[in-house]
Design an enzyme around this catalytic site. Structure first.
Site, PDB file in Angstrom:
ATOM      1  N   GLY A  75     -37.072  -5.830  26.898  1.00 30.72           N
ATOM      2  CA  GLY A  75     -38.520  -6.647  27.005  1.00 30.72           C
ATOM      3  C   GLY A  75     -38.438  -7.899  28.065  1.00 30.72           C
ATOM      4  O   GLY A  75     -39.958  -8.129  28.522  1.00 30.72           O
ATOM      5  N   ASP A  84     -40.278  -8.686  23.967  1.00 32.27           N
ATOM      6  CA  ASP A  84     -41.707  -9.081  24.152  1.00 32.27           C
ATOM      7  C   ASP A  84     -42.116  -8.912  23.244  1.00 32.27           C
ATOM      8  O   ASP A  84     -43.403  -9.188  23.371  1.00 32.27           O
ATOM      9  CB  ASP A  84     -41.672  -7.408  24.606  1.00 32.27           C
ATOM     10  CG  ASP A  84     -41.046  -6.270  24.828  1.00 32.27           C
ATOM     11  OD1 ASP A  84     -40.156  -6.379  24.359  1.00 32.27           O
ATOM     12  OD2 ASP A  84     -41.641  -5.271  24.870  1.00 32.27           O
ATOM     13  N   THR A 119     -42.257  -0.938  24.661  1.00 28.91           N
ATOM     14  CA  THR A 119     -41.291  -0.709  24.192  1.00 28.91           C
ATOM     15  C   THR A 119     -40.375  -1.183  25.341  1.00 28.91           C
ATOM     16  O   THR A 119     -39.996  -0.396  26.816  1.00 28.91           O
ATOM     17  CB  THR A 119     -41.078  -0.015  23.355  1.00 28.91           C
ATOM     18  OG1 THR A 119     -39.771   0.769  23.217  1.00 28.91           O
ATOM     19  CG2 THR A 119     -41.282   1.793  24.346  1.00 28.91           C
ATOM     20  N   GLY A 120     -38.675  -1.109  25.448  1.00 26.44           N
ATOM     21  CA  GLY A 120     -37.498  -1.176  26.672  1.00 26.44           C
ATOM     22  C   GLY A 120     -36.850  -2.628  26.283  1.00 26.44           C
ATOM     23  O   GLY A 120     -37.478  -3.183  25.554  1.00 26.44           O
ATOM     24  N   ARG A 125     -32.845 -15.133  21.960  1.00 28.92           N
ATOM     25  CA  ARG A 125     -33.080 -14.539  23.131  1.00 28.92           C
ATOM     26  C   ARG A 125     -34.524 -13.734  21.922  1.00 28.92           C
ATOM     27  O   ARG A 125     -34.201 -13.350  20.842  1.00 28.92           O
ATOM     28  CB  ARG A 125     -32.599 -13.313  23.475  1.00 28.92           C
ATOM     29  CG  ARG A 125     -33.438 -12.296  24.656  1.00 28.92           C
ATOM     30  CD  ARG A 125     -32.972 -11.291  23.631  1.00 28.92           C
ATOM     31  NE  ARG A 125     -34.115  -9.988  24.985  1.00 28.92           N
ATOM     32  CZ  ARG A 125     -34.276  -8.911  24.140  1.00 28.92           C
ATOM     33  NH1 ARG A 125     -34.645  -8.810  22.924  1.00 28.92           N
ATOM     34  NH2 ARG A 125     -35.375  -8.402  25.076  1.00 28.92           N
ATOM     35  N   VAL A 126     -35.826 -14.021  22.547  1.00 30.91           N
ATOM     36  CA  VAL A 126     -37.033 -13.318  22.156  1.00 30.91           C
ATOM     37  C   VAL A 126     -38.183 -12.291  22.677  1.00 30.91           C
ATOM     38  O   VAL A 126     -37.652 -12.000  24.673  1.00 30.91           O
ATOM     39  CB  VAL A 126     -37.887 -14.877  22.022  1.00 30.91           C
ATOM     40  CG1 VAL A 126     -39.417 -14.090  21.614  1.00 30.91           C
ATOM     41  CG2 VAL A 126     -37.413 -15.425  20.979  1.00 30.91           C
ATOM     42  N   THR A 147     -38.095  -0.565  19.782  1.00 32.41           N
ATOM     43  CA  THR A 147     -39.201  -1.694  19.323  1.00 32.41           C
ATOM     44  C   THR A 147     -40.041  -0.428  18.416  1.00 32.41           C
ATOM     45  O   THR A 147     -40.483   0.976  18.631  1.00 32.41           O
ATOM     46  CB  THR A 147     -40.017  -2.036  20.367  1.00 32.41           C
ATOM     47  OG1 THR A 147     -38.787  -2.579  21.110  1.00 32.41           O
ATOM     48  CG2 THR A 147     -40.921  -2.969  20.054  1.00 32.41           C
TER      49      THR A 147
END
Ligand code: GLY
Length: 309
Positions: A217, A194, A214-215, A191-192, A163
């Protein structure tokens, strides 16, 4: 003034953000332009239109921004073709009373607002057919397909999930934060991440500070990671303690699921930047406190570093 980000691409983001801050610009502008610089990068595979596609081969983007002085925030999710989803989120923050806008209506709005859009892709007929078959399987909820997908997601979420996020504090002390991503590679269509969800991938409150994640979500959402960090700042914890406590909460989620999820978080007050990471060797974070842009590695799991006054 202060600016913070993560990953190698964070240096590029901060160069653009710092330029805005040095000429007296607002924190929210610095965040937008910092993130837009990375969305522009054709070599970036996890942010912007050159990002990894979803499971049916389409690139859909998620981004969000928050102005910590007004507590206004907006995310845009699952948008195709929008070159700068962070700018669309910024426009939505200014023009709409909403906090999350998704899919084609968001793209239409981007078009009406004159934001840059890529051409509609023209996939070959066999690709269209394959996509239809997959979509049918997905919408019919084929158990076999969903279990196969879950295995793909588990693998992809260990490898392809970055991200870009930026925190900025301007001359007036306003604090803003935002994030942008193309999401975990080969994600489930719709799919959304974070990065579009206020309180998960980004949060800012000018009274206390801001956080960006980041990572994976899903872990940031299930721990309300960015909001949790700022809430901890409001309770008197410093940025390193707040980052640490969020990572502990994320570790609990990973333990409950029996998964090795990774999450990185950068937390800043007006003067101090800190970061912590879960299951992430060499998690880099980047900050600027008025002199040079510095890059540091946050220790994995419970370790943290603190810089500034
Ligand atoms: N943080 C990016 C994602 O969850 O896709």
């Amino acid at each position: 003034m202060l600016a913070a980000s993560y990953h190698d691409s964070g240096v590029k983001a901060l160069r653009a953000a710092v330029e805005v801050l040095l000429r007296g610009g607002a924190a929210v502008d610095a965040v937008e332009l910092g993130i837009a610089a990375v969305e522009d990068d054709p070599d970036e595979r996890t942010v912007g239109l050159s990002g990894w596609p979803d499971w049916i081969g389409e690139v859909t983007l998620d981004a969000g921004i928050m102005d910590g002085s007004t507590l206004r925030a907006c995310g845009v999710a699952a948008v195709r073709r929008v070159k700068h989803p962070i700018s669309l989120a910024r426009k939505c923050l200014e023009l709409l009373p909403h906090s999350l806008i998704v899919g084609e209506p968001a793209v239409k709005l981007a078009e009406h607002l004159g934001l840059e859009l890529a051409e509609k892709p023209q996939p070959p007929p066999e690709a269209v057919e394959k996509k239809r078959g997959l979509e049918r399987g997905i919408t019919e909820g084929s158990a076999q397909l969903l279990s196969y997908y879950s295995r793909i997601f588990r693998l992809a979420s260990r490898i392809w999930h970055d991200t870009i996020g930026v925190i900025a504090v301007d001359r007036c002390g306003n604090i803003a934060a935002g994030a942008s991503t193309s999401g975990i590679a080969f994600k489930f269509p719709g799919r959304v991440a974070d990065s579009a969800v206020v309180g998960a991938g980004f949060y800012s409150d000018s009274r206390y500070g801001a956080a960006i994640c980041t990572g994976v979500g899903e872990v940031a959402m299930r721990t309300a990671a960015a909001f949790r960090a700022v809430m901890l700042l409001s309770q008197g914890y410093d940025p390193s303690e707040a980052a640490n406590l969020v990572i502990e909460a994320a570790a609990e989620v990973a333990k409950l699921d029996g998964e090795k999820y990774s999450l990185g978080i950068v937390v800043a007050s007006r003067e101090i930047v800190s970061a912590a990471a879960l299951n992430w060797e060499n998690f880099k974070y980047v900050y600027w406190l008025g002199n040079n842009i510095e890059v540091r590695i946050a220790d994995n799991l419970r370790h943290k570093y603190t810089h500034g006054a």
